[in-house]
Design an enzyme around this catalytic site. Sequence first.
Site, PDB file in Angstrom:
ATOM      1  N   GLU A  33       1.980  -2.186   0.418  1.00  0.00           N
ATOM      2  CA  GLU A  33       1.258  -2.086  -0.836  1.00  0.00           C
ATOM      3  C   GLU A  33       2.234  -1.696  -1.951  1.00  0.00           C
ATOM      4  O   GLU A  33       3.002  -0.756  -1.799  1.00  0.00           O
ATOM      5  CB  GLU A  33       0.137  -1.047  -0.694  1.00  0.00           C
ATOM      6  CG  GLU A  33      -0.927  -1.502   0.320  1.00  0.00           C
ATOM      7  CD  GLU A  33      -1.702  -0.357   0.942  1.00  0.00           C
ATOM      8  OE1 GLU A  33      -1.742   0.736   0.365  1.00  0.00           O
ATOM      9  OE2 GLU A  33      -2.266  -0.563   2.037  1.00  0.00           O
ATOM     10  N   SER A  41      -5.007  -3.036   3.487  1.00  0.00           N
ATOM     11  CA  SER A  41      -5.582  -3.426   4.780  1.00  0.00           C
ATOM     12  C   SER A  41      -4.631  -2.982   5.883  1.00  0.00           C
ATOM     13  O   SER A  41      -3.982  -3.801   6.521  1.00  0.00           O
ATOM     14  CB  SER A  41      -5.763  -4.950   4.850  1.00  0.00           C
ATOM     15  OG  SER A  41      -6.536  -5.441   3.791  1.00  0.00           O
ATOM     16  N   GLU A  42      -4.541  -1.677   6.096  1.00  0.00           N
ATOM     17  CA  GLU A  42      -3.489  -1.170   6.986  1.00  0.00           C
ATOM     18  C   GLU A  42      -3.538  -1.766   8.387  1.00  0.00           C
ATOM     19  O   GLU A  42      -2.508  -2.092   8.968  1.00  0.00           O
ATOM     20  CB  GLU A  42      -3.548   0.361   7.078  1.00  0.00           C
ATOM     21  CG  GLU A  42      -2.964   1.092   5.874  1.00  0.00           C
ATOM     22  CD  GLU A  42      -3.907   1.160   4.686  1.00  0.00           C
ATOM     23  OE1 GLU A  42      -5.078   0.756   4.825  1.00  0.00           O
ATOM     24  OE2 GLU A  42      -3.480   1.629   3.607  1.00  0.00           O
ATOM     25  N   HIS A  95      -3.786  13.462   1.881  1.00  0.00           N
ATOM     26  CA  HIS A  95      -2.464  12.894   1.594  1.00  0.00           C
ATOM     27  C   HIS A  95      -1.324  13.773   2.104  1.00  0.00           C
ATOM     28  O   HIS A  95      -0.171  13.485   1.849  1.00  0.00           O
ATOM     29  CB  HIS A  95      -2.295  12.690   0.080  1.00  0.00           C
ATOM     30  CG  HIS A  95      -2.996  11.476  -0.446  1.00  0.00           C
ATOM     31  ND1 HIS A  95      -4.287  11.174  -0.123  1.00  0.00           N
ATOM     32  CD2 HIS A  95      -2.586  10.487  -1.281  1.00  0.00           C
ATOM     33  CE1 HIS A  95      -4.643  10.050  -0.742  1.00  0.00           C
ATOM     34  NE2 HIS A  95      -3.627   9.613  -1.437  1.00  0.00           N
TER      35      HIS A  95
END
Lengths: 342, 327
Positions: free
Chosen positions: A29, A66-67, A136
Site C-alpha cells: 500500500e 487487501s492484506e 498500531h
Amino acid sequence: MTVMSYLGAIGAAQREAMDADERVIIIGEDVEANVYGTTGGGKSRSDKGDFLQRYGKNRIRNTPISEEGIVGAAAGAAMTGLRPIVDLSYSSFLYMAMDQFVNQVAKNRYMFGGQASMPVVFRSAMFYGLNTGAHHSDRPYPMFMNVPGLKIIAPATPADAKGLLRSAVDSDDPVLSFEACLLWSTKEDVDENEFWVPLGVARTAREGTDVTVVAISSSVPEAVAAAEELAKEGVSVEVIDPRTLVPLDRNAILRSVAKTGRLIVAEPAHRTCGAAAEISALVAEEIFDSLKAPIIRVTAPDMQIPFSPSLEKQMYPTRATIAAAIRRVVDLPALQPVATAV
Amino acid sequence: MAELARDTLREMQLRMLRIRAFDERASKMVKRGHIPGTVHTSIGQEAQVVGATMALGTGDYMSGNHRSHGHPIGKGSPLGPLMAELVGKATGVCKGKGGSLHLADFAVGSLGESGIVGSSIPIANGAALSSKVLNNGKVALAFFGDGAANQGVLYESMNMAGVWALPMIFLCENNQYALSTPAHTVTSGIISERAAGFGMPGIKVEEGQDVLAVYDAVSAAVARARAGDGPTLVEVMTYRYNEHSEGLRLGTDYRNADEREAWLRKDPIVLFRQYLASQGFSEEELDGLQATALAEVDAAVAFSDASPYPDLSVAFDDLYTDKESAA
C-alpha cells in the site's frame, strides 16, 4: 562509508536489490508515492521518491488494502519466478493475512516436498512508543516465531537494516522483517556499497564479562545505554543483538552467558511466549550450571498498549528498567528468589 | 463449439476415466485402512475438472482445493506418485509430506492444493502476477468450490486481478453443497454474477457434466487472459456423488434421493461416451480407454505398494532451503 538513517538504509537495500535482480518487485500500500520513505532515493526519508520512475509500474505496484490477497499473491508470485518485497506498513496489519502467512507462506515448501521455493520478504514496521494506540503499536514477531517455515529478522541499526534486508531478498525462504519506527531516524556510518549481513548470526553490540543482556530491536540501544551506565559502577555488561530471531544464533547467546554467568533478556514484545521466554528457556536448558543468578526478562507486560503518553512510555524496556535488572543479578547471590522485573 | 481433434476427445475421456478410477480406488483404500486419514473424491465432477484443466496449456498454472486429486490428473500428472502420496510413501509427489489434501505437481503447473477453503486462490493470482511481470504468456487458474465463494480472500483476489488485468481464471466448482450445507442457503445471489462488480466477465456453465461445455467456456477465458484482456470468473454447476469425505457418515439426509438420481442420469463419463460413439469411436476403443485407466490405477497402487515409507531422517528436509535453519 556514508551517514544513513535506519529508514534510508532500508531504502538503499531495496534499491540495490531492485538493481541487482529484475525478478525483485515491490508491492504494498502506498509504495508508489514513497509514503513510508523506503521507495525513495535512499540515505534518508526526505530524499525524493524515484523508485517509480526508475523501475516503472510493472515492478513498483500499489496494492488495494487487501492484506490477505496481497500476502497470498506474493507467495504465489514467489513460487513462480518473482522475488517480491512486500511492504505491509504496520506490523499490526499482518494479522489480516494470518491464514496466508501460516498456511501458505510457511508451509508450502515443506508440504509440497520441496517443490516450492518461497523467495519473498514481508516488511512491516512496529509503530510502538509513538502514541498510535492499541491497533498500531503491536510487536507481533514472537507469534510468528511459533510458525516453522518462516525466517524472521529484527534489525536494530542502520547497517543491519541494510545488510539483513539484502540477505532476506536473496533468501529462497520467506523472511519477515520487523522494523522499529522508534529507530527510523537513527543514523550511523553505513557502507554505501553492497554488503550482506548473514541471517542467523548475532552481533555483539558491546563486550563485557559480568552480565549478558540479549536485546531485541529498539531494546538494543537501551541495553547499550544501560551497560554504559553500569560500567561507571564497575559492572562489565555484554550486549548481544540476535538480529535474526529465526534462525536464532543460539551459540552466540550460549557462549556469552557461559562467560558471564548472568542473563537479562530485553525486548519490546509481550512477556508470555515472547522471544525473551524462548531465549531464557534455551539458556536454562543448555547451560543451567553456568548461571550464577536467575534469568530476568525485561519485556512489555501482557496488556494492551494504552494511548496516553504518560502510560505508554512505561510499557517497554528502557535503559532504567534494564539497568535495574542488571543491578539485581550482580548484587544478589545466585539461587535466591528474584522478583521478575517488568 | 470448437472442432476438436479425435486425439483430444479421446484424451478427455481417458482423463475423466483416470480420475474416476483413481478416486474409486482411493475410496476403497481409505475404508480398508490402506490410506491413512481420509480423502475427498471428485467422483461426479470429472467433466468440470477435465474441461478446465485441458483448456489450460502445459506451462500454465493452477491451484486446487481440498477436493483436488482430479486437478493434477486432469493436467496430465502421472498416477503413481499421486497414489504414493495418498499412502504417505517416500516416492509420493510431495515425498509423503503433503498427503491427499496437499497434492502438488509443479512439473505440470499444479501449485498445490489447500486444506483451507479459499486459501489457495491468491496463490494462483500471484502466479498470474508473475506471468504479467515476466511477460511469459502463461495464465493461471484457481479452482474453488461454492463454499469458498463466500470467503473474503476470493474478492480481494478478484479485485487485484481485475485492476491489474492479470491473466487469471477464477473457476468455481459449484457442487451445491459445502459439506452438508446447501449452497443456496448460505449464498446470496448468483456466484457468477458477482464478477460484474469487479468489471470482469462472469460465465455460468449450467451443463457442467458436459466436458465440452466446460472446455469451451474455460478455453474462452484462457484466450482472453492470454490476450492480455484480464481475468474471468467461470462458475460450473456440478455434483459430487460421494460424501464430503470418505468414511464420513453424517446420518442426516441433506441431499434427497430424487436430486441424486437426476444427477446420476447426467453422469459425465456416460454422457461423453455416448457423444464419442456418435462421433464414430468404436465400442472396442471406448472399452479400451476404460481398461487403460483401470490398468494405470493398478500400476499406481503397485508402485505405491513397492515404495518405502520416508525415513525419520528426512523429517526436517524442505522445512527451509538450508538444513541449518531447522532447529
